[in-house]
Scaffold this active site. Sequence first.
Site, short mmCIF file in Angstrom:
data_model
loop_
_atom_site.label_atom_id
_atom_site.label_comp_id
_atom_site.label_asym_id
_atom_site.label_seq_id
_atom_site.Cartn_x
_atom_site.Cartn_y
_atom_site.Cartn_z
CE LYS A 22 -1.72 1.77 4.22
NZ LYS A 22 -1.30 2.96 4.61
CG ASN A 23 2.37 2.66 3.44
OD1 ASN A 23 1.33 3.12 3.41
ND2 ASN A 23 2.88 2.64 4.78
CB CYS A 126 -4.46 10.79 12.11
SG CYS A 126 -2.66 9.94 12.08
NE ARG A 131 1.17 10.35 10.33
CZ ARG A 131 0.50 9.39 9.36
NH1 ARG A 131 -0.44 8.84 9.77
NH2 ARG A 131 1.43 8.99 8.43
CG ASP A 316 3.77 1.76 9.24
OD1 ASP A 316 3.38 2.41 10.18
OD2 ASP A 316 4.03 1.76 8.11
NE ARG A 408 -7.22 4.40 5.78
CZ ARG A 408 -6.38 5.32 6.26
NH1 ARG A 408 -6.85 5.62 7.56
NH2 ARG A 408 -5.84 6.04 5.79
C1 EPZ Z 1 4.78 6.93 6.22
O1 EPZ Z 1 3.95 8.04 6.74
C2 EPZ Z 1 3.82 5.77 6.11
N1 EPZ Z 1 2.59 6.27 5.40
C3 EPZ Z 1 3.37 5.49 7.61
O2 EPZ Z 1 2.70 4.23 7.49
C4 EPZ Z 1 4.60 5.08 8.25
O3 EPZ Z 1 4.11 4.76 9.59
C5 EPZ Z 1 5.80 6.15 8.20
O4 EPZ Z 1 6.06 6.71 6.94
C6 EPZ Z 1 7.06 5.99 8.92
O5 EPZ Z 1 7.62 5.06 8.27
C7 EPZ Z 1 2.61 6.04 4.05
O6 EPZ Z 1 3.49 5.73 3.36
C8 EPZ Z 1 1.27 6.27 3.36
P1 EPZ Z 1 7.07 10.29 8.08
P2 EPZ Z 1 4.71 9.42 6.68
O7 EPZ Z 1 6.95 11.68 7.27
O8 EPZ Z 1 5.47 9.70 5.37
C9 EPZ Z 1 7.62 13.55 11.57
C10 EPZ Z 1 0.66 3.00 7.75
O9 EPZ Z 1 0.19 2.48 8.80
N2 EPZ Z 1 7.17 14.38 10.59
O10 EPZ Z 1 8.35 9.35 7.80
O11 EPZ Z 1 3.44 10.43 7.04
C11 EPZ Z 1 6.22 12.52 11.84
O12 EPZ Z 1 5.64 13.46 12.49
C12 EPZ Z 1 1.25 4.33 7.98
O13 EPZ Z 1 0.66 2.39 7.01
C13 EPZ Z 1 7.47 15.95 10.84
O14 EPZ Z 1 7.99 16.38 12.02
O15 EPZ Z 1 5.71 9.52 7.96
C14 EPZ Z 1 7.03 11.62 12.27
O16 EPZ Z 1 7.31 11.72 13.75
C15 EPZ Z 1 1.01 5.03 9.35
N3 EPZ Z 1 7.16 17.03 9.88
C16 EPZ Z 1 8.31 11.38 11.52
O17 EPZ Z 1 8.71 12.54 11.00
C17 EPZ Z 1 6.87 16.63 8.69
O18 EPZ Z 1 6.73 17.44 7.76
C18 EPZ Z 1 8.32 10.30 10.56
O19 EPZ Z 1 7.28 10.75 9.45
C19 EPZ Z 1 6.62 15.19 8.32
C20 EPZ Z 1 6.96 14.34 9.16
#
Ligand code: EPZ
Length: 429
Positions: A22-23, A126, A131, A316, A408
Amino acid sequence: MDRIRIRGGAPLNGTIPISGAKNAALPLMIASLLTEETLELGNVPRLADISSLLRILSNFGVDHMIAGRRPGETSETGQTIRLTARSVIDTCAPYELVSTMRASFWVIAPLVARLGEARVSMPGGCAIGTRPVDLLIMALEKLGAEIEIDGGYVVAKAPKGLTGATIEFPKVTVGGTHVALMAATLAKGTTVIKNAAREPEVVDLADCLIKMGAKIRGAGESEIVVEGVERLHGASHDVLPDRIETGTYAMAVAMTGGDVTLENTRPELLAFALDVLKQAGAEITSTDNSIRVRRNGNGIKAVDMTTDPFPGFPTDLQAQFMALMTKASGTSRIRETIFENRFMHVQELARLGAKIRLDGDSAYVEGVPTLKGAPVMATDLRASVSLVIAGLAAEGETTINRVYHLDRGFEALEAKLVRCGAEIERIKG
Ligand code: EPZ
């Protein structure tokens, strides 16, 4: 609302085909906005998030065609989707759409890169934490986009196009890296992305963009270099296997006992998690495209684990691993370092008899000999599936409410488990 009923206690035995990730599929579909030609994606899982994103893309004017089944394909064989963004008629992604799925915020990158403007709703918080999208915005600003926040929308403008730059992420972000990569492909000049996410889904996106004519080096490493090109073209690409689905079933087998071969997957996508599972007492043998997980007789041992960006243990899979540890001998410490609020499953696991104490970013899980079935409810996708795993290993009946979370992200979950001997069924209504 549908529920899932599980009668626990049966070991799992058989084979499970792993779906496309999915991701990986979501950013690949979004990348179709970068070209007016057709992007053909194979091995796309049949999931609610995929349908939601198709609706969002249609709103921009993207045509899609889902190929019919071919001889030998089953409902569990991924689908082929052709996406054509010949003329984008709308560059606005409204709140009603973005709020259903956070990843849809990423459309901001191809829209501003190809059309010079985008207006995308801020996604909001969420269940797993606040996030924010500040780093995604920072990346676009570095590439020369002018960004304004207006009435809950991020408005990005680059009427003369984007310009290559150095983008250094202060923390690893998957979404930030996807956005930077997509935007940089059409920017003038060279972009260097530092402290880039190394997740396999980033590599898959880069591989597809390269097939579309992008010039990218270093995907999978922490520094990625992109030489901008004037235009991208159509391509055909298969979505990589879902490492989280793979790890989820591996944990389920480790917990229930049995012998299951996970097919159409790649062990190197989750080497760290498989190693932790071995330490916990599962026997694991792999070929290039399958993983056999066995646990016969021996109990589960407590193992400490900390989530980390790839190649570390994926956040995840944290909830699923916690489910496994609830029946381990001894106490394990599970640290969550990616999201601040990703422990919503703890109270629900406790309803099945798990003993878990939370302290800041850590959960201390004291293994118990038996879990007992109960009605439970989950707040996000991975938390829901951790309850499925726990229910499969619990005595008696577990009912899981809010099944739409599972839909989902897990293709044909019940069918795949039933085939391995699980007593699990969906109750409609
Ligand atoms: C991706 O989310 C995945 N989603 C998530 O999977 C996964 O948990 C996550 O990466 C981490 O591996 C998809 O691919 C659709 P991040 P993403 O940006 O990209 C912080 C699932 O269950 N951050 O790597 O949104 C954030 O808060 C989902 O399938 C900022 O501070 O995650 C977090 O602490 C859930 N500012 C960390 O970085 C930003 O602008 C990593 O988040 C962006 C992120």
